[in-house]
Write a protein that holds these residues in place. Structure first.
Motif, PDB file in Angstrom:
ATOM      1  N   ALA A  21      -3.863  10.215  -8.532  1.00 14.71           N
ATOM      2  CA  ALA A  21      -4.335  11.180  -9.534  1.00 14.71           C
ATOM      3  C   ALA A  21      -5.352  12.170  -8.978  1.00 14.71           C
ATOM      4  N   ASP A  22      -6.226  11.743  -8.088  1.00 10.52           N
ATOM      5  CA  ASP A  22      -7.226  12.659  -7.540  1.00 10.52           C
ATOM      6  C   ASP A  22      -6.610  13.686  -6.597  1.00 10.52           C
ATOM      7  N   SER A  23      -5.666  13.267  -5.763  1.00  6.63           N
ATOM      8  CA  SER A  23      -5.083  14.182  -4.782  1.00  6.63           C
ATOM      9  C   SER A  23      -3.879  14.952  -5.315  1.00  6.63           C
ATOM     10  N   GLN A  24      -3.167  14.404  -6.280  1.00  5.55           N
ATOM     11  CA  GLN A  24      -1.983  15.074  -6.834  1.00  5.55           C
ATOM     12  C   GLN A  24      -1.969  14.926  -8.361  1.00  5.55           C
ATOM     13  N   PRO A  25      -2.885  15.618  -9.042  1.00  7.98           N
ATOM     14  CA  PRO A  25      -3.042  15.415 -10.488  1.00  7.98           C
ATOM     15  C   PRO A  25      -1.854  15.842 -11.337  1.00  7.98           C
ATOM     16  N   VAL A  26      -1.043  16.782 -10.865  1.00  4.46           N
ATOM     17  CA  VAL A  26       0.136  17.187 -11.652  1.00  4.46           C
ATOM     18  C   VAL A  26       1.394  16.442 -11.224  1.00  4.46           C
ATOM     19  N   GLY A  27       1.299  15.618 -10.201  1.00  2.00           N
ATOM     20  CA  GLY A  27       2.449  14.868  -9.714  1.00  2.00           C
ATOM     21  C   GLY A  27       3.156  15.583  -8.584  1.00  2.00           C
ATOM     22  N   TYR A  28       4.421  15.200  -8.365  1.00  2.00           N
ATOM     23  CA  TYR A  28       5.176  15.728  -7.234  1.00  2.00           C
ATOM     24  C   TYR A  28       6.673  15.585  -7.502  1.00  2.00           C
ATOM     25  N   LEU A  29       7.461  16.442  -6.862  1.00  2.00           N
ATOM     26  CA  LEU A  29       8.914  16.394  -6.939  1.00  2.00           C
ATOM     27  C   LEU A  29       9.425  15.481  -5.835  1.00  2.00           C
ATOM     28  N   ALA A  30      10.410  14.646  -6.156  1.00  2.00           N
ATOM     29  CA  ALA A  30      10.975  13.735  -5.157  1.00  2.00           C
ATOM     30  C   ALA A  30      12.497  13.729  -5.267  1.00  2.00           C
ATOM     31  N   ILE A  31      13.148  13.654  -4.117  1.00  2.00           N
ATOM     32  CA  ILE A  31      14.600  13.572  -4.021  1.00  2.00           C
ATOM     33  C   ILE A  31      14.938  12.237  -3.381  1.00  2.00           C
ATOM     34  N   ASP A  32      15.766  11.463  -4.059  1.00  2.00           N
ATOM     35  CA  ASP A  32      16.196  10.143  -3.605  1.00  2.00           C
ATOM     36  C   ASP A  32      16.942  10.263  -2.281  1.00  2.00           C
ATOM     37  N   PRO A  33      16.696   9.351  -1.343  1.00  2.00           N
ATOM     38  CA  PRO A  33      17.372   9.412  -0.043  1.00  2.00           C
ATOM     39  C   PRO A  33      18.890   9.282  -0.139  1.00  2.00           C
ATOM     40  N   ARG A  34      19.406   8.710  -1.229  1.00  2.00           N
ATOM     41  CA  ARG A  34      20.859   8.585  -1.371  1.00  2.00           C
ATOM     42  C   ARG A  34      21.538   9.938  -1.531  1.00  2.00           C
ATOM     43  N   LEU A  35      20.771  10.982  -1.836  1.00  2.00           N
ATOM     44  CA  LEU A  35      21.322  12.335  -1.939  1.00  2.00           C
ATOM     45  C   LEU A  35      21.227  13.102  -0.632  1.00  2.00           C
ATOM     46  N   LEU A  36      20.552  12.527   0.341  1.00  2.00           N
ATOM     47  CA  LEU A  36      20.305  13.200   1.611  1.00  2.00           C
ATOM     48  C   LEU A  36      21.050  12.525   2.744  1.00  2.00           C
ATOM     49  N   SER A  37      21.543  13.332   3.669  1.00  2.00           N
ATOM     50  CA  SER A  37      22.107  12.782   4.893  1.00  2.00           C
ATOM     51  C   SER A  37      20.964  12.461   5.841  1.00  2.00           C
ATOM     52  N   SER A  38      21.244  11.717   6.859  1.00  2.00           N
ATOM     53  CA  SER A  38      20.221  11.353   7.832  1.00  2.00           C
ATOM     54  C   SER A  38      19.555  12.610   8.391  1.00  2.00           C
ATOM     55  N   GLY A  39      18.237  12.647   8.315  1.00  2.00           N
ATOM     56  CA  GLY A  39      17.477  13.754   8.875  1.00  2.00           C
ATOM     57  C   GLY A  39      17.374  14.978   7.995  1.00  2.00           C
ATOM     58  N   ASP A  40      18.072  14.986   6.845  1.00  2.00           N
ATOM     59  CA  ASP A  40      18.048  16.174   5.985  1.00  2.00           C
ATOM     60  C   ASP A  40      16.715  16.385   5.305  1.00  2.00           C
ATOM     61  N   ASP A  41      16.339  17.630   5.215  1.00  2.00           N
ATOM     62  CA  ASP A  41      15.272  18.051   4.339  1.00  2.00           C
ATOM     63  C   ASP A  41      15.957  18.703   3.153  1.00  2.00           C
ATOM     64  N   ALA A  42      15.184  19.149   2.194  1.00  2.00           N
ATOM     65  CA  ALA A  42      15.767  19.786   1.020  1.00  2.00           C
ATOM     66  C   ALA A  42      14.907  20.980   0.646  1.00  2.00           C
ATOM     67  N   ARG A  43      15.420  21.784  -0.274  1.00  2.00           N
ATOM     68  CA  ARG A  43      14.696  22.952  -0.761  1.00  2.00           C
ATOM     69  C   ARG A  43      14.973  23.076  -2.245  1.00  2.00           C
ATOM     70  N   ALA A  44      13.933  23.359  -3.024  1.00  2.00           N
ATOM     71  CA  ALA A  44      14.080  23.572  -4.462  1.00  2.00           C
ATOM     72  C   ALA A  44      13.778  25.039  -4.757  1.00  2.00           C
ATOM     73  N   THR A  45      14.692  25.684  -5.468  1.00  2.00           N
ATOM     74  CA  THR A  45      14.518  27.083  -5.839  1.00  2.00           C
ATOM     75  C   THR A  45      14.560  27.178  -7.357  1.00  2.00           C
ATOM     76  N   ILE A  46      13.538  27.790  -7.928  1.00  2.00           N
ATOM     77  CA  ILE A  46      13.425  27.911  -9.372  1.00  2.00           C
ATOM     78  C   ILE A  46      13.882  29.296  -9.798  1.00  2.00           C
ATOM     79  N   ASP A  47      14.882  29.322 -10.689  1.00  2.00           N
ATOM     80  CA  ASP A  47      15.429  30.558 -11.261  1.00  2.00           C
ATOM     81  C   ASP A  47      15.770  31.607 -10.207  1.00  2.00           C
ATOM     82  N   GLY A  48      16.215  31.159  -9.043  1.00  2.00           N
ATOM     83  CA  GLY A  48      16.655  32.065  -7.993  1.00  2.00           C
ATOM     84  C   GLY A  48      15.543  32.861  -7.332  1.00  2.00           C
ATOM     85  N   GLU A  49      14.294  32.541  -7.634  1.00  2.00           N
ATOM     86  CA  GLU A  49      13.198  33.349  -7.115  1.00  2.00           C
ATOM     87  C   GLU A  49      12.260  32.588  -6.197  1.00  2.00           C
TER      88      GLU A  49
END
Length: 174
Positions: free
Chosen positions: A79-107
């Motif tokens: 709560a002190d370091s991340q008071p609004v929380g964080y986005l997480a992607i389950d590893p079952r959606l990722l291939s080995s070594g993959d990172d991900a990117r989140a884009t909101i409303d195309g911007e």
């Protein structure tokens, strides 16, 4: 700071509890300390008590995601370091070594970094802005890529604000 140090073990343990419970019990009221809070548009909310603290998470409901989850989590131990929380992607959606990117409303686009526990997380410095944009937005595109293979998942943000309000209330955060 090294990536493994940046993500405390409390994140991994509590996420594993919630993901396992989501997979095993669907919408059941409670099992093994995990409680279903409710469904809000395209998101549902669950809570779990762990030795390190309570975690409350809003999970994207998407008909094409059969294995793995995309969720916004609050962890009282962070709560002190991340008071609004964080986005997480389950590893079952990722291939080995993959990172991900989140884009909101195309911007606005945010890098999600793969941690030692296999999950891809939003960067702590981006969490507040990402959270605000997700609450104001309509669609988040999660791009999964690496090793020459790319994929994307379109996630509705309808209900995200209500879901995160419920998750924050469940964790007694503000």
């Amino acid at each position: 700071m090294a990536e493994g140090e940046r993500r405390p073990m409390t994140r991994r343990v509590t996420l594993a509890i919630l993901v396992t419970a989501w997979f095993c019990v669907g919408s059941a009221p409670a099992q093994d300390g995990v409680e279903f809070v409710g469904t809000f548009g395209s998101w549902d909310v669950r809570t779990a008590q762990t030795p390190e603290g309570q975690i409350c998470a809003a999970r994207a409901l998407h008909p094409e995601i059969r294995f793995g989850d995309i969720f916004w989590a609050y962890n009282t131990a962070l709560a002190d370091s991340q008071p609004v929380g964080y986005l997480a992607i389950d590893p079952r959606l990722l291939s080995s070594g993959d990172d991900a990117r989140a884009t909101i409303d195309g911007e606005a686009s945010f890098a999600l970094s793969r941690a030692a526990d296999g999950y891809a997380y939003s960067e702590p410095d981006d969490d507040e802005r990402l959270f605000t944009l997700m609450r104001e937005g309509l669609v988040m595109i999660v791009r999964l890529g690496g090793n020459g293979a790319e994929g994307e998942i379109e996630v509705s943000l309808l209900g995200f604000t209500l879901a995160t309000n419920a998750a924050l209330a469940a964790c007694n955060a503000s």
